[in-house]
Design a protein around this motif. Structure first.
Motif, mmCIF file in Angstrom:
data_model
loop_
_atom_site.group_PDB
_atom_site.id
_atom_site.type_symbol
_atom_site.label_atom_id
_atom_site.label_comp_id
_atom_site.label_asym_id
_atom_site.label_seq_id
_atom_site.Cartn_x
_atom_site.Cartn_y
_atom_site.Cartn_z
ATOM 1 N N GLN A 159 -65.821 -26.378 8.881
ATOM 2 C CA GLN A 159 -64.750 -25.563 8.305
ATOM 3 C C GLN A 159 -64.640 -25.722 6.791
ATOM 4 O OE1 GLN A 159 -60.731 -26.985 9.120
ATOM 5 N NE2 GLN A 159 -60.073 -24.909 9.633
ATOM 6 N N GLN A 208 -60.599 -32.370 14.312
ATOM 7 C CA GLN A 208 -60.069 -32.279 12.957
ATOM 8 C C GLN A 208 -60.715 -33.291 12.022
ATOM 9 O OE1 GLN A 208 -58.896 -30.562 10.694
ATOM 10 N NE2 GLN A 208 -56.675 -30.731 10.555
ATOM 11 N N VAL A 209 -61.029 -32.816 10.830
ATOM 12 C CA VAL A 209 -61.439 -33.658 9.710
ATOM 13 C C VAL A 209 -60.321 -33.551 8.683
ATOM 14 C CG1 VAL A 209 -63.064 -33.803 7.783
ATOM 15 C CG2 VAL A 209 -63.915 -33.461 10.113
ATOM 16 N N GLU A 215 -61.938 -27.426 17.675
ATOM 17 C CA GLU A 215 -62.001 -28.221 16.452
ATOM 18 C C GLU A 215 -61.642 -29.691 16.644
ATOM 19 O OE1 GLU A 215 -59.258 -27.143 13.299
ATOM 20 O OE2 GLU A 215 -60.375 -28.305 11.815
ATOM 21 N N ASN A 258 -59.006 -31.556 4.098
ATOM 22 C CA ASN A 258 -59.085 -30.855 5.386
ATOM 23 C C ASN A 258 -60.425 -30.146 5.533
ATOM 24 O OD1 ASN A 258 -58.640 -29.325 7.722
ATOM 25 N ND2 ASN A 258 -56.516 -28.840 7.170
ATOM 26 N N SER A 259 -61.060 -30.370 6.652
ATOM 27 C CA SER A 259 -62.223 -29.588 7.080
ATOM 28 C C SER A 259 -62.165 -29.641 8.607
ATOM 29 C CB SER A 259 -63.519 -30.178 6.523
ATOM 30 O OG SER A 259 -64.639 -29.414 6.939
ATOM 31 N N GLY A 260 -63.258 -29.484 9.272
ATOM 32 C CA GLY A 260 -63.208 -29.561 10.724
ATOM 33 C C GLY A 260 -64.570 -29.313 11.323
ATOM 34 N N HIS A 273 -61.892 -25.465 4.354
ATOM 35 C CA HIS A 273 -60.432 -25.385 4.263
ATOM 36 C C HIS A 273 -60.013 -25.537 2.805
ATOM 37 C CE1 HIS A 273 -56.182 -26.049 5.371
ATOM 38 N NE2 HIS A 273 -56.498 -25.658 6.594
HETATM 39 MG MG MG Z 1 -59.362 -28.536 9.828
#
Ligand code: MG
Length: 257
Positions: A241, A144-145, A142, A132-134, A243
């Protein structure tokens, strides 16, 4: 009906028809004839379209892009909190999520953003806990990643979603050890003087060349809890992000529109 009456009606009709004929004759004289159409009438030469040099392939930065990461350093980035140096490690032409979110030093309005990312090679955890990142457009919205390769989560929270607002049209995710590409076309929201929304933000997202968001309207900042609600803002940075998952990024460039 008497002959007198018939005669009167005939005279009236004749007068009316003659009057109408005369009127249309006058009208016909007053309306200029449309010019004869020729091909040149629908050819517009000005302004001339600006010439740029495209990248050497479909992922390389074109000549008018601002390169936000070229594989060398994070000079275009800062820590989101406090604005100090970005504490993410650069290695082998890529950088990996480190401590705290990072933001671009520059601020943007409408843009085309190219960004490549890779989920961690080591597949750990599941759902929102995996890779998870973003990418926060204007620090608020965001894209989303997430490692969405064989990893079910809520649809409006998987890779390519506008987090908790729009699920992607398809899941175009590559395997964890492969690179994913996002091409994001973003139109910032516009606000009235009283701070209310004049027009919401709009975004189109291609994931690995596949359309996953088709000019959708963003409903406000992408919240983890609760409903989105716009607050007026101007130009703002792109943020990435942290995360807690070591997602890698490379080859990031942006074209202001
Ligand atoms: Mg994210």
């Amino acid at each position: 009906m008497t002959t007198k009456h018939t005669c009167f009606i005939r005279t009236a009709l004749t007068t009316a028809i003659l009057g109408l004929f005369a009127f249309t004759q006058v009208q016909a004289q007053e309306v200029p004839k449309p010019p004869k159409m020729v091909p040149e009438m629908t050819e517009f030469w000005e302004p001339e379209v600006r010439v740029i040099t495209p990248g050497t392939n479909n992922t390389a930065a074109p000549s008018d892009a601002i390169v936000l990461f070229d594989g060398k350093n994070l000079s275009e980035w800062k820590a989101k909190d406090g604005g100090g140096a970005a504490q993410w490690q650069v290695n082998n032409g890529e950088f990996t999520v480190g401590k705290g979110d990072i933001s671009t030093k520059r601020e943007f309005q409408d843009f085309q953003l190219h960004i490549e990312w890779s989920a961690p090679d080591l597949v750990q955890s599941s759902s929102q806990g995996r890779g998870n990142s973003g990418i926060f457009l204007q620090d608020r919205y965001e894209v989303q990643v997430l490692d969405s390769y064989n990893n079910r989560t809520y649809s409006n929270g998987q890779a390519g979603s506008i987090y908790k607002q729009h699920r992607p049209l398809v899941n175009a995710m590559r395997k964890p050890n492969e690179w994913n590409v996002y091409d994001i076309i973003y139109t910032a929201p516009r606000f009235k003087e009283d701070g209310s929304v004049f027009s919401p933000a709009r975004v189109t997202v291609l994931h690995n060349g596949v359309l996953v968001q088709n000019n959708v309207d963003i409903k406000g900042p992408t919240e983890y809890i609760g409903l989105p609600e716009y607050k007026a803002h101007g130009k703002a940075p792109i943020s990435l992000q942290d995360h807690g998952n070591p997602v890698a990024y490379r080859n990031i460039w942006i074209r202001e529109l």
